[in-house]
Design a protein around this motif. Sequence first.
Motif, PDB file in Angstrom:
ATOM      1  N   ALA A 109       0.816  -1.216   0.000  1.00  6.10           N
ATOM      2  CA  ALA A 109       0.000   0.000   0.000  1.00  6.10           C
ATOM      3  C   ALA A 109       0.850   1.268   0.000  1.00  6.10           C
ATOM      4  N   PRO A 110       1.925   1.381   0.821  1.00  6.97           N
ATOM      5  CA  PRO A 110       2.776   2.572   0.734  1.00  6.97           C
ATOM      6  C   PRO A 110       3.425   2.777  -0.629  1.00  6.97           C
ATOM      7  N   VAL A 111       3.851   1.682  -1.258  1.00  5.09           N
ATOM      8  CA  VAL A 111       4.458   1.804  -2.585  1.00  5.09           C
ATOM      9  C   VAL A 111       3.445   2.341  -3.591  1.00  5.09           C
ATOM     10  N   VAL A 112       2.212   1.859  -3.510  1.00  2.00           N
ATOM     11  CA  VAL A 112       1.166   2.355  -4.412  1.00  2.00           C
ATOM     12  C   VAL A 112       0.907   3.838  -4.174  1.00  2.00           C
ATOM     13  N   TRP A 113       0.879   4.263  -2.915  1.00  5.58           N
ATOM     14  CA  TRP A 113       0.649   5.678  -2.595  1.00  5.58           C
ATOM     15  C   TRP A 113       1.751   6.556  -3.185  1.00  5.58           C
ATOM     16  N   VAL A 114       3.015   6.180  -2.968  1.00 11.21           N
ATOM     17  CA  VAL A 114       4.128   6.984  -3.480  1.00 11.21           C
ATOM     18  C   VAL A 114       4.114   7.017  -4.997  1.00 11.21           C
ATOM     19  N   ALA A 115       3.847   5.875  -5.629  1.00 13.80           N
ATOM     20  CA  ALA A 115       3.814   5.837  -7.090  1.00 13.80           C
ATOM     21  C   ALA A 115       2.701   6.715  -7.650  1.00 13.80           C
ATOM     22  N   VAL A 116       1.504   6.627  -7.066  1.00 13.24           N
ATOM     23  CA  VAL A 116       0.380   7.449  -7.541  1.00 13.24           C
ATOM     24  C   VAL A 116       0.669   8.920  -7.317  1.00 13.24           C
ATOM     25  N   THR A 117       1.285   9.259  -6.188  1.00  6.96           N
ATOM     26  CA  THR A 117       1.602  10.662  -5.891  1.00  6.96           C
ATOM     27  C   THR A 117       2.588  11.230  -6.900  1.00  6.96           C
ATOM     28  N   LEU A 118       3.627  10.475  -7.213  1.00  5.42           N
ATOM     29  CA  LEU A 118       4.617  10.965  -8.173  1.00  5.42           C
ATOM     30  C   LEU A 118       4.041  11.031  -9.583  1.00  5.42           C
ATOM     31  N   LEU A 119       3.241  10.050  -9.963  1.00  3.54           N
ATOM     32  CA  LEU A 119       2.667  10.075 -11.308  1.00  3.54           C
ATOM     33  C   LEU A 119       1.643  11.204 -11.471  1.00  3.54           C
ATOM     34  N   ASP A 120       0.971  11.563 -10.390  1.00  2.00           N
ATOM     35  CA  ASP A 120       0.022  12.674 -10.468  1.00  2.00           C
ATOM     36  C   ASP A 120       0.733  14.004 -10.633  1.00  2.00           C
ATOM     37  N   GLY A 121       1.812  14.218  -9.909  1.00  2.00           N
ATOM     38  CA  GLY A 121       2.643  15.402 -10.099  1.00  2.00           C
ATOM     39  C   GLY A 121       2.298  16.596  -9.240  1.00  2.00           C
ATOM     40  N   LYS A 122       1.150  16.636  -8.574  1.00  2.00           N
ATOM     41  CA  LYS A 122       0.775  17.815  -7.787  1.00  2.00           C
ATOM     42  C   LYS A 122       1.718  18.013  -6.604  1.00  2.00           C
ATOM     43  N   CYS A 123       2.041  16.941  -5.929  1.00  2.00           N
ATOM     44  CA  CYS A 123       2.915  17.044  -4.763  1.00  2.00           C
ATOM     45  C   CYS A 123       4.307  17.515  -5.163  1.00  2.00           C
ATOM     46  N   PHE A 124       4.852  16.963  -6.234  1.00  2.00           N
ATOM     47  CA  PHE A 124       6.179  17.369  -6.702  1.00  2.00           C
ATOM     48  C   PHE A 124       6.156  18.817  -7.188  1.00  2.00           C
ATOM     49  N   LEU A 125       5.081  19.212  -7.840  1.00  3.43           N
ATOM     50  CA  LEU A 125       4.954  20.595  -8.305  1.00  3.43           C
ATOM     51  C   LEU A 125       4.950  21.574  -7.139  1.00  3.43           C
ATOM     52  N   CYS A 126       4.232  21.243  -6.082  1.00  7.32           N
ATOM     53  CA  CYS A 126       4.186  22.123  -4.918  1.00  7.32           C
ATOM     54  C   CYS A 126       5.525  22.164  -4.194  1.00  7.32           C
ATOM     55  N   ALA A 127       6.240  21.056  -4.146  1.00  9.80           N
ATOM     56  CA  ALA A 127       7.486  20.986  -3.379  1.00  9.80           C
ATOM     57  C   ALA A 127       8.629  21.712  -4.071  1.00  9.80           C
ATOM     58  N   PHE A 128       8.723  21.620  -5.410  1.00  7.97           N
ATOM     59  CA  PHE A 128       9.909  22.122  -6.108  1.00  7.97           C
ATOM     60  C   PHE A 128       9.588  23.238  -7.104  1.00  7.97           C
ATOM     61  N   CYS A 129       8.463  23.932  -6.888  1.00  7.23           N
ATOM     62  CA  CYS A 129       8.138  25.021  -7.805  1.00  7.23           C
ATOM     63  C   CYS A 129       9.124  26.181  -7.681  1.00  7.23           C
TER      64      CYS A 129
END
Length: 341
Positions: A109-129
């Motif tokens: 379940a954690p691996v699925v969460w991290v993969a979905v989060t990275l593929l969605d891109g919103k979290c990465f966009l907010c962190a490194f904008c």
Amino acid sequence: MDKFRMIFQFLQSNQESFMNGICGIMALASAQIYSAFDFSCPCLPGYNLAYSGGILLVPPLVLFLLGLVMNNNVSMLAEEWKRPTGQRHKDPAVLRYMFCSMAQRALIAPVVWVAVTLLDGKCFLCAFCTAVPVATLGNSSRVPSLAQQEIARLLARIPCQDIYDGEWLIAREVAVRYLRCISQALGWSFVLLTTLLAFIVRAVRPCFTQAAFLKSKYWSHYIDIERKLFDETCTEHAKAFAKVCIQQFFEAMNHDLTLGHSHPRPTKAPAEGEEDERGKLHGITDQGTMNQLLKSWHNCKPPLRLDQEKPLLENGWAGGVPGPGPAPTLRKEVATYFSKV
């Protein structure tokens, strides 16, 4: 009630398949939770990275702990790790196998969460904008005339379309596509690496250490089965002990009542069913003796041998725990192996 009991027994007998199904359900649930989660970036320098890091790391940690909590082998592993050595040594390889088996299921379940989060891109966009290369993607002529704090304030608002006012510095669509492209690349790389790691752990490792792997797997199953059989035996023993105590109480009460009459009833001999219940107690007649036996089982479990140097007594101990009652009789253990052709 019988149907629920049958379902519970089926789940106990197919615990591995049941846990695999639970882990799959948790993985699907984690993806659904993320899709229903309202991600709201603070769009402030210094807060974007902390918020995104919490979204990326805290839910996987919670899901991992839930996966461990829902696994019945956690308490068994902790008990085996903390118990005194006694007459049976503890094999670190078996403990490692049990922990790895639980961790592999809990990590789905954690691996699925991290993969979905990275593929969605919103979290990465907010962190490194704030790390977008403005000099390369934006209006490089305006960069030298602005302070670093002002640039960071403008770039931090890129995830928030309603309040972003830096189109004259860098187009928001350009920055969003740039960061989401990197996030999706990291997501697919993460999926590939975890898949390769799972393949190595599940397929390649047993090929190099097959003997040690089979040994650890066998004794892990033995510990699980021994615990289940011990729980079942304790349940039957407690049932027999309670039944005898209740029968004695009512017999004593009936005896006291008959003393007030002029014609007391003769004392009846113990019934056949009562004798059977007493036989199940194996000489246990009080609470202290039973507590001593349970403590002895925890402190010094019998060695895993079928040809004991000392003969097994009625309670299964070489030497036993002294208790009231008649002298125990000797008993011989025989192990028979059947094979289906």
